[in-house]
Design an enzyme around this catalytic site. Structure first.
Site, mmCIF file in Angstrom:
data_model
loop_
_atom_site.group_PDB
_atom_site.id
_atom_site.type_symbol
_atom_site.label_atom_id
_atom_site.label_comp_id
_atom_site.label_asym_id
_atom_site.label_seq_id
_atom_site.Cartn_x
_atom_site.Cartn_y
_atom_site.Cartn_z
ATOM 1 N N HIS A 69 2.446 -9.159 -10.859
ATOM 2 C CA HIS A 69 1.872 -10.094 -10.229
ATOM 3 C C HIS A 69 0.990 -11.145 -10.900
ATOM 4 O O HIS A 69 0.478 -12.265 -10.556
ATOM 5 C CB HIS A 69 0.882 -9.547 -9.076
ATOM 6 C CG HIS A 69 -0.474 -8.979 -9.766
ATOM 7 N ND1 HIS A 69 -0.368 -7.516 -9.754
ATOM 8 C CD2 HIS A 69 -1.659 -9.290 -9.873
ATOM 9 C CE1 HIS A 69 -1.611 -7.254 -10.319
ATOM 10 N NE2 HIS A 69 -2.354 -8.456 -10.329
ATOM 11 N N ASP B 289 5.484 -3.729 -9.143
ATOM 12 C CA ASP B 289 4.264 -4.541 -9.889
ATOM 13 C C ASP B 289 4.274 -4.284 -11.190
ATOM 14 O O ASP B 289 3.526 -3.490 -12.077
ATOM 15 C CB ASP B 289 2.802 -3.983 -9.133
ATOM 16 C CG ASP B 289 2.020 -5.159 -9.715
ATOM 17 O OD1 ASP B 289 2.430 -6.231 -10.114
ATOM 18 O OD2 ASP B 289 0.891 -5.133 -9.415
ATOM 19 N N GLY C 99 -9.322 -9.374 -13.089
ATOM 20 C CA GLY C 99 -8.958 -9.405 -14.319
ATOM 21 C C GLY C 99 -8.619 -8.337 -15.275
ATOM 22 O O GLY C 99 -8.045 -8.411 -16.272
ATOM 23 N N SER D 145 -5.951 -6.309 -14.014
ATOM 24 C CA SER D 145 -4.560 -6.132 -13.766
ATOM 25 C C SER D 145 -4.009 -6.214 -14.842
ATOM 26 O O SER D 145 -4.203 -7.037 -16.065
ATOM 27 C CB SER D 145 -4.140 -7.407 -13.085
ATOM 28 O OG SER D 145 -4.554 -7.111 -11.612
ATOM 29 N N SER E 264 -2.327 -2.006 -11.455
ATOM 30 C CA SER E 264 -1.738 -2.826 -10.244
ATOM 31 C C SER E 264 -3.039 -3.603 -9.357
ATOM 32 O O SER E 264 -3.168 -4.783 -9.451
ATOM 33 C CB SER E 264 -0.803 -2.208 -9.548
ATOM 34 O OG SER E 264 -0.415 -2.930 -8.293
#
Length: 385
Positions: free
Chosen positions: A229, A257, A337, A339, A354
């Site tokens: 993402h 993801d 942030g 991720s 994720s």
């Protein structure tokens, strides 16, 4: 590029985030070791032990023992699954006993499981039956009030998590009714809906795509893996110093993801995860999968290092952008942030961050996409020490 800048760039390109420890689970083929001996000899970093004491409520001695027990459980999991055969119903690490517990649908297989060193519990449904139920539920269209659904080997059922405030929603009720027809299902409540952990551009040591900040995941030969993402295929990636790193070579979200980015233009990769000055930099030595119940740590460009437990595997997470399948849920917190950052157990890579719910002040839960699925999907090879 000056030498000092190049060195930092290399480390940032490798792993902006990661939970670090000097000790890791044994490979699946390794023989079990005596947990007491392992705990005494465990070269765990002070930072890891401190984080486990803070986040899991353990003493230093208990943390060392826990790591040693989890190392044995990780080595046993594949052997125990083979011993159970078609009766296998899943497995998890039992922190109360310090052993791996394996669910079996045939009591006659319990002895074979115990023979390899694991505990056995007789359950109603096999892992294959529960996975089939998951697939039938995955085919449904879930409303926003349904947070996730997962296989729970301990109860031998598929658990559907519904956001507490949406319990009475008609669409949620209709989804739950259809899910119950798909197989053995139970419903649990969760405090909040999950969301991804990307963030707008702020300071720190991250990577950037457009105005989005994410965290670099594990280094692979030729690049690094991260969350899907965070950017689409072909999108340009910039480093902490705003210099060009590479481009997304593959990206999938929702449904999955995960993504990978090639590294060039003066950036290179090494099998290390940065410790941000608070945790020693950690060598990555493999990607053996930790069992449910095992301790696990995560670090990101926003919240740095936090630890918790593996709560569930094979969970479908229903983000507002769409469902993501075969995720692993943890009790570790995260924020915007984080991720794409690293989940690690010992020195073994586990997955990339994720999303989740909550924060690192009040607590929460976070999901990660398992690393081995990403490597297999893109034909990548983890860069290991």
């Amino acid at each position: 590029m000056r030498h000092a800048t190049a060195l930092r760039t290399a480390l940032s390109a490798l792993m902006v985030v990661g939970a670090w420890t000097a000790v890791g689970p044994a490979t699946a083929s390794a023989a079990p070791t005596d947990s007491a001996t392992s705990a005494a000899e465990l070269p765990a970093s002070a930072a890891l032990l401190s984080a486990m004491q803070r986040d899991l409520g353990l003493t230093e001695g208990q943390a060392r023992t826990r790591l040693a027990q989890e190392k044995v459980a990780t080595a046993l999991e594949s052997k125990a699954q083979r011993a159970a055969g078609s009766a296998y119903g899943g497995s998890w690490f039992d922190s109360a006993t310090g052993k791996l517990t394996v669910a079996v649908t045939d009591a006659g297989k319990a002895g074979a499981v115990r023979a390899v060193g694991a505990q056995a519990r007789v359950v109603e449904h096999s892992a294959a039956q529960l996975d089939a139920t998951m697939k039938r539920i995955d085919a449904l269209s879930a409303p926003d009030g349904v947070a996730s659904w997962r296989v729970d080997p301990a109860t031998s059922r598929v658990v559907v998590n519904v956001v507490d405030s949406a319990q009475g929603d008609n669409d949620v009720r209709a989804f739950v009714a259809k899910a119950r027809k798909a197989g053995p299902v139970t419903v649990e409540r969760t405090a909040e809906a999950p969301q991804t952990f990307a963030a707008g551009t702020v300071g720190g040591d991250p990577y950037y795509t457009g105005n989005v900040r994410c965290s670099i995941g594990f280094s692979v030969h030729g690049g690094f893996v991260t969350a899907g993402h965070c950017g689409g295929t072909g999108q340009q990636v910039r480093g902490w110093d705003n210099s060009y790193i590479g481009n997304f070579q593959g990206s999938s979200f929702p449904g999955n993801d995960y993504a990978w980015v090639n590294v060039g233009s003066g950036w290179w990769t090494v099998p290390v995860v940065l410790g941000w000055g608070t945790v020693p930099d950690q060598l990555v030595r493999g990607s053996n999968e930790a069992p449910i119940g095992a301790s696990i740590c995560r670090s990101g460009s926003t919240t740095r290092w936090h630890c918790g437990r593996v709560l569930a595997k094979n969970e479908t997470v229903n983000y507002s952008q769409g469902a993501v399948h075969q995720m692993t849920k943890t009790s570790v917190c995260a924020q915007g942030g984080d991720s794409g950052g690293s989940f690690i157990s010992g020195d073994q890579a586990q997955g990339v961050t994720s999303g989740g719910w909550g924060n690192c002040s009040s607590g929460g839960e976070t999901w990660y996409q398992p690393i081995n699925e990403i490597l297999n999907r893109y034909g990548l090879r983890l860069h290991t020490a």
